[in-house]
Write a protein that holds these residues in place. Structure first.
Motif, mmCIF file in Angstrom:
data_model
loop_
_atom_site.group_PDB
_atom_site.id
_atom_site.type_symbol
_atom_site.label_atom_id
_atom_site.label_comp_id
_atom_site.label_asym_id
_atom_site.label_seq_id
_atom_site.Cartn_x
_atom_site.Cartn_y
_atom_site.Cartn_z
ATOM 1 N N ARG A 14 0.830 -1.212 0.000
ATOM 2 C CA ARG A 14 0.000 0.000 0.000
ATOM 3 C C ARG A 14 0.861 1.257 0.000
ATOM 4 O O ARG A 14 0.581 2.218 -0.732
ATOM 5 N N LEU A 15 1.896 1.269 0.813
ATOM 6 C CA LEU A 15 2.805 2.411 0.869
ATOM 7 C C LEU A 15 3.419 2.674 -0.509
ATOM 8 O O LEU A 15 3.440 3.804 -0.993
ATOM 9 N N ARG A 16 3.865 1.615 -1.157
ATOM 10 C CA ARG A 16 4.475 1.761 -2.480
ATOM 11 C C ARG A 16 3.456 2.272 -3.499
ATOM 12 O O ARG A 16 3.756 3.162 -4.298
ATOM 13 N N GLU A 17 2.234 1.730 -3.460
ATOM 14 C CA GLU A 17 1.176 2.193 -4.366
ATOM 15 C C GLU A 17 0.925 3.690 -4.208
ATOM 16 O O GLU A 17 0.863 4.423 -5.193
ATOM 17 N N LEU A 18 0.770 4.121 -2.973
ATOM 18 C CA LEU A 18 0.488 5.534 -2.717
ATOM 19 C C LEU A 18 1.661 6.416 -3.135
ATOM 20 O O LEU A 18 1.464 7.476 -3.730
ATOM 21 N N ARG A 19 2.872 5.971 -2.832
ATOM 22 C CA ARG A 19 4.062 6.745 -3.205
ATOM 23 C C ARG A 19 4.150 6.899 -4.719
ATOM 24 O O ARG A 19 4.333 8.008 -5.236
ATOM 25 N N LEU A 20 3.985 5.791 -5.435
ATOM 26 C CA LEU A 20 4.088 5.829 -6.896
ATOM 27 C C LEU A 20 2.944 6.622 -7.520
ATOM 28 O O LEU A 20 3.140 7.316 -8.524
ATOM 29 N N GLY A 23 3.890 10.024 -7.768
ATOM 30 C CA GLY A 23 5.102 10.295 -8.537
ATOM 31 C C GLY A 23 6.317 10.578 -7.677
ATOM 32 O O GLY A 23 7.217 11.310 -8.101
ATOM 33 N N MET A 24 6.341 9.990 -6.489
ATOM 34 C CA MET A 24 7.449 10.245 -5.564
ATOM 35 C C MET A 24 8.437 9.088 -5.577
ATOM 36 O O MET A 24 8.037 7.923 -5.642
ATOM 37 N N SER A 25 9.707 9.431 -5.466
ATOM 38 C CA SER A 25 10.731 8.414 -5.264
ATOM 39 C C SER A 25 10.779 8.080 -3.774
ATOM 40 O O SER A 25 10.233 8.814 -2.940
ATOM 41 N N GLN A 26 11.451 6.991 -3.448
ATOM 42 C CA GLN A 26 11.636 6.664 -2.028
ATOM 43 C C GLN A 26 12.412 7.787 -1.347
ATOM 44 O O GLN A 26 12.110 8.149 -0.207
ATOM 45 N N GLU A 27 13.370 8.347 -2.044
ATOM 46 C CA GLU A 27 14.189 9.441 -1.498
ATOM 47 C C GLU A 27 13.319 10.664 -1.188
ATOM 48 O O GLU A 27 13.442 11.267 -0.123
ATOM 49 N N ALA A 28 12.436 11.015 -2.116
ATOM 50 C CA ALA A 28 11.568 12.182 -1.908
ATOM 51 C C ALA A 28 10.610 11.951 -0.742
ATOM 52 O O ALA A 28 10.402 12.849 0.085
ATOM 53 N N LEU A 29 10.034 10.763 -0.664
ATOM 54 C CA LEU A 29 9.129 10.450 0.439
ATOM 55 C C LEU A 29 9.882 10.484 1.765
ATOM 56 O O LEU A 29 9.398 11.046 2.750
ATOM 57 N N LEU A 58 4.404 9.363 7.430
ATOM 58 C CA LEU A 58 4.271 8.964 6.023
ATOM 59 C C LEU A 58 2.949 9.452 5.448
ATOM 60 O O LEU A 58 2.893 9.935 4.312
ATOM 61 N N ALA A 59 1.883 9.333 6.226
ATOM 62 C CA ALA A 59 0.571 9.792 5.757
ATOM 63 C C ALA A 59 0.600 11.288 5.452
ATOM 64 O O ALA A 59 0.087 11.729 4.414
ATOM 65 N N LYS A 60 1.198 12.050 6.333
ATOM 66 C CA LYS A 60 1.294 13.495 6.111
ATOM 67 C C LYS A 60 2.108 13.793 4.854
ATOM 68 O O LYS A 60 1.718 14.631 4.039
ATOM 69 N N ALA A 61 3.223 13.106 4.678
ATOM 70 C CA ALA A 61 4.075 13.317 3.506
ATOM 71 C C ALA A 61 3.358 12.933 2.210
ATOM 72 O O ALA A 61 3.600 13.533 1.161
ATOM 73 N N LEU A 62 2.471 11.944 2.286
ATOM 74 C CA LEU A 62 1.721 11.487 1.110
ATOM 75 C C LEU A 62 0.390 12.219 0.944
ATOM 76 O O LEU A 62 -0.332 11.997 -0.024
ATOM 77 N N ASP A 63 0.058 13.066 1.912
ATOM 78 C CA ASP A 63 -1.199 13.816 1.913
ATOM 79 C C ASP A 63 -2.414 12.879 1.883
ATOM 80 O O ASP A 63 -3.327 13.041 1.077
ATOM 81 N N LEU A 69 -3.189 4.254 4.607
ATOM 82 C CA LEU A 69 -2.013 3.379 4.552
ATOM 83 C C LEU A 69 -2.321 1.971 5.041
ATOM 84 O O LEU A 69 -1.547 1.045 4.802
ATOM 85 N N LEU A 70 -3.448 1.815 5.725
ATOM 86 C CA LEU A 70 -3.809 0.512 6.276
ATOM 87 C C LEU A 70 -4.866 -0.205 5.453
ATOM 88 O O LEU A 70 -5.244 -1.330 5.776
ATOM 89 N N GLU A 71 -5.341 0.451 4.378
ATOM 90 C CA GLU A 71 -6.328 -0.178 3.513
ATOM 91 C C GLU A 71 -5.668 -1.258 2.669
ATOM 92 O O GLU A 71 -4.454 -1.266 2.474
ATOM 93 N N SER A 72 -6.498 -2.138 2.135
ATOM 94 C CA SER A 72 -5.992 -3.167 1.222
ATOM 95 C C SER A 72 -5.422 -2.496 -0.015
ATOM 96 O O SER A 72 -5.939 -1.477 -0.458
ATOM 97 N N PRO A 73 -4.363 -3.056 -0.590
ATOM 98 C CA PRO A 73 -3.783 -2.487 -1.806
ATOM 99 C C PRO A 73 -4.842 -2.355 -2.897
ATOM 100 O O PRO A 73 -5.797 -3.123 -2.969
ATOM 101 N N ASP A 74 -4.668 -1.315 -3.730
ATOM 102 C CA ASP A 74 -5.566 -1.005 -4.854
ATOM 103 C C ASP A 74 -6.958 -0.587 -4.419
ATOM 104 O O ASP A 74 -7.897 -0.710 -5.178
ATOM 105 N N SER A 75 -7.110 -0.081 -3.188
ATOM 106 C CA SER A 75 -8.452 0.291 -2.738
ATOM 107 C C SER A 75 -8.675 1.793 -2.730
ATOM 108 O O SER A 75 -9.712 2.246 -2.329
ATOM 109 N N GLU A 76 -7.685 2.589 -3.156
ATOM 110 C CA GLU A 76 -7.867 4.057 -3.169
ATOM 111 C C GLU A 76 -8.715 4.485 -4.333
ATOM 112 O O GLU A 76 -8.633 4.004 -5.409
#
Length: 76
Positions: A14-20, A23-29, A58-63, A69-76
């Protein structure tokens, strides 16, 4: 992708999905959240039992809400 059942792995996917999706890199996040890039990487790989404080960072950084962040992947 197959079935992921480990909560740490689910969080990491889920974290990776939201980050991507933002359009954020791991470094930017990591920079936005005040964490190290290697920490982000290990979270995404399901290797960290992440703290509530860092979920909020992380939630704040991802807005997103911390709950997103705790939802099942692909549920946004």
């Amino acid at each position: 992708m197959g079935s992921v059942e480990n909560p740490k792995e689910i969080f990491g996917v889920r974290l990776r999905e939201l980050r991507l999706s933002r359009g954020m890199s791991q470094e930017a996040l990591a920079h936005e959240a005040g964490l190290d890039r290697t920490y982000i990487s290990s979270c995404e790989r399901g290797k960290r039992n992440i703290s509530l404080e860092n979920i909020h960072r992380l939630a704040k950084a991802l807005d997103v809400s911390p709950a997103a962040l705790l939802e099942s992947p692909d549920s946004e």
